[in-house]
Design an enzyme around this catalytic site. Sequence first.
Site, mmCIF file in Angstrom:
data_model
loop_
_atom_site.group_PDB
_atom_site.id
_atom_site.type_symbol
_atom_site.label_atom_id
_atom_site.label_comp_id
_atom_site.label_asym_id
_atom_site.label_seq_id
_atom_site.Cartn_x
_atom_site.Cartn_y
_atom_site.Cartn_z
ATOM 1 C CE LYS A 2 25.827 -0.211 -28.883
ATOM 2 N NZ LYS A 2 27.145 0.340 -29.241
ATOM 3 C CB SER A 60 26.421 1.951 -32.437
ATOM 4 O OG SER A 60 27.409 1.335 -31.608
ATOM 5 C CB SER A 84 30.029 3.125 -30.591
ATOM 6 O OG SER A 84 30.149 2.891 -31.961
#
Length: 442
Positions: free
Chosen positions: A83, A152, A176
């Site tokens: 990420k 996210s 997330s």
Amino acid sequence: MDHTFPPARGLVQEVAALCAAADLGEHTATAVQRVEAHDPVLQAFVREPDRCGRVLAEAGRLSRRWSRGPGRPSLFGATVGVKDVVRVDGLATTAGSTLPPQVLAGPEATVVRRLREAGALVLGKTVTAEFAHAAPGPTRNPRALGHTPGGSSSGSAAAVAAGLVTLGVGTQTVGSTIRPAAYCGVTGYRPTHGRIPVDGVIANAPSFDVVGLLARRVEDVALAATVVVDGWTPAVVPGRPLVVGVPEGPYLDLVSEEGRAGYEAALERLRDAGVEVRRVPAVGDLEALAQRQVDVGRYEIARTHATWFAAHAGRYRPETVAAIRQGQTVTRQEYDEALAGCAVHRAGLVARMDAEGLDLWVAPSAVGPAPEGLADTGSSVMSLPWSQAGLPAVGLPAGCAPGGLPLGLQCVARPGADEQLLAWAEAVLEPALLSRPARGGC
């Protein structure tokens, strides 16, 4: 007609196949080709000018360092997507923003260093909502391209589900990791707060932030966890039935009709597998939970971004601006009181587990299947009670909604009981949930 992605592969399966390989060249070239062929549709990866050259060079170094066979490290050749709030040496960090990358630069995250030392290959940075908050990226859900993959950690979940990597590194402040795992039909692991180091990770709200893992199956997540979780100690499943608690009350009333139907069907499969399911009133004061999350989370994001925001406010997206502005209005007293309330909440959940004889809580991973469109990454409320308490959770695929979109079940343990949680999940929960064909063909 939706795009056809490669079959999803398991991390354990991938590493086993590479154990005796002479080198990683062919494997690595194939992995990069998959990304180049499918990511223009999926948009899970941050663009990189010479991905193939970089990854092949890294694979060559690994092959030269480690001879064949059992002497190779546990993640030798495993493909990983990281990420883009987690720093990786040799790759820019943008955190899904338009801020200058040099502003966000810093030393490589410990979690990445540990993965690389164990032989993993970083295929690239994966898309995140801006600063792991709310403004979504362009990633699409590989199970239904017109639907969100969640946020996210959208890119990491989608890349695993689409078969482009076997391990995704994400983060979770509220939901997330667990929610994108559910929306994309993969397994997500959120550790006890603090058990995976967060240095080298751009913070959102440090009191809640954790590094999460996404993979196809529990055995894959567990293998990676042995490498990245501090103080990992293998656990043994007790020779007795597992006891799980259903948190009855207003919390579950938030689940959609199709989400609740899928949840009850999952509970039925657990009962059929010999799991004792107890319905326990819990998580009653949702308004207080939400207010604490705002007071702590917004206060901390405002301070995390104080210097950057002062210099680059015009580059931030509206959702992040609103959060920072709101955080600037939270007083220190409100923040301290909210933190104290979080500690009381955590103690209360654990005390209720003790009083009711529960091994785990089980709850929906999300209020329902992935919403249509990419502008909304879905509600994180199902993870709110557990993340605010810092408890470990694993999100498991748990069938489908009538339209064929995946649903997930999250299983939550006491703080620090990560090893036991994953042991229960692998030995009992995952087999139970896979024991019947999923409805809707998912």
